[in-house]
Design a protein around this motif. Sequence first.
Motif, short mmCIF file in Angstrom:
data_model
loop_
_atom_site.label_atom_id
_atom_site.label_comp_id
_atom_site.label_asym_id
_atom_site.label_seq_id
_atom_site.Cartn_x
_atom_site.Cartn_y
_atom_site.Cartn_z
N GLN A 2 0.83 -1.21 0.00
CA GLN A 2 0.00 0.00 0.00
C GLN A 2 0.86 1.26 0.00
N ARG B 162 2.16 1.59 -3.43
CA ARG B 162 1.09 2.00 -4.34
C ARG B 162 0.78 3.48 -4.16
N ALA B 163 0.71 3.94 -2.89
CA ALA B 163 0.44 5.35 -2.63
C ALA B 163 1.57 6.24 -3.17
N LEU C 270 1.07 6.41 -6.89
CA LEU C 270 -0.01 7.33 -7.27
C LEU C 270 0.42 8.79 -7.07
N LYS C 271 1.14 9.02 -5.96
CA LYS C 271 1.63 10.37 -5.70
C LYS C 271 2.59 10.82 -6.81
N ALA D 177 2.75 9.64 -9.81
CA ALA D 177 1.99 9.79 -11.06
C ALA D 177 1.24 11.12 -11.07
N ALA D 178 0.62 11.48 -9.92
CA ALA D 178 -0.09 12.75 -9.85
C ALA D 178 0.86 13.93 -10.06
N GLU E 85 1.75 13.99 -13.65
CA GLU E 85 0.61 14.48 -14.45
C GLU E 85 0.45 15.99 -14.30
#
Length: 342
Positions: free
Chosen positions: A201, A204-205, A208-209, A211-212, A215
């Motif tokens: 987790q 994964r977090a 995502l962080k 990736a954000a 982005e």
Amino acid sequence: MLLSPFSIFVVAVLVLAILIVFMGVKSVPQGKEWTVERFGRYTRTLKPGLNIIVPFVDRIGSRISMMETVLDVPSQEVITKDNAMVTADGIVFFQVLDAAMAAYEVNNLELAILNLTMTNVRSVMGSMDLDELLSNRDIINTKLLSVVDQATSTWGVKATRIEIRDISPPRDLVDAMGRQMKAERERRATILEAEGDKRAQVLRAEGLKQAAILEAEGRREAAFRDAEARERGAQAEAEATRMVSEAIAAGDIQAINYFVANRYVDSLKEMASAPNQKVFFMPIEAAGVIGAIGGITEIAREAFGGSGGNGATPPAGPRPPVPPRPASPWGGPSGAPVVEGA
């Protein structure tokens, strides 16, 4: 022939001498030592090889083996510190260093060593918990060897090694230990699985962080590029407008014709490429479009030195009048808002 009394005496003396010599000479085998007693009192120890003693005065007391000897310690029940009943047995190795002490300091040396070892096995193992008892046999062996060797040193004996051969807990205790071990392993597996999920987790977090962040950086870069493109487009538009304005101010009417015709063609292209329009009717005359394109042709002709398509110079003087166009359904004289010069 009868022997004389003197001859009989001589023969008897010879036989007695042989018997005395035989009784006085002792051959001790290798690995053994014999003690000599004179009138019941220890006098010396015979080493391996040929030895002589005084017959009828000295006698052999004890025959002691000097080789290392092993004793089997029988099984016995031991109560541990946490009141668990176990059965243990072992073996003890010892070697006699002083034959006289081993012969006269203790009665029945092997039985004494055996009982001493069994007693200390109960003492040492009884002071330990069951788990410690099953996992620390080396410590048990070391403690037993230290205690037994210290006790047998006064007997002229050296305890060289003591080994606990087998420790057998009761069957129900073994089953309980098996369940405990299974529960412990399941607990460790659960902990490892939870740590793995937690790590997954977290990763994964973090993904995502990241990736954000990427982005957002991409959107920022795209916005920057779009703003730059709009800025450059606006600069180009301003430059084109400035050039048209300068051309109009200089009296060149074809410049505004080019500007209006360009806007007209762009509007037609947008109408034709609209996704919600498949077929549409335009009440526009082809002559109007051709007139707009003719204005672009005039501008191009002037830009390339005023030469026509065939290379001939147009005659000087006023332009011929433009024939009137039919009225457009949209209210103008034609489909293209072209400004004509006089």
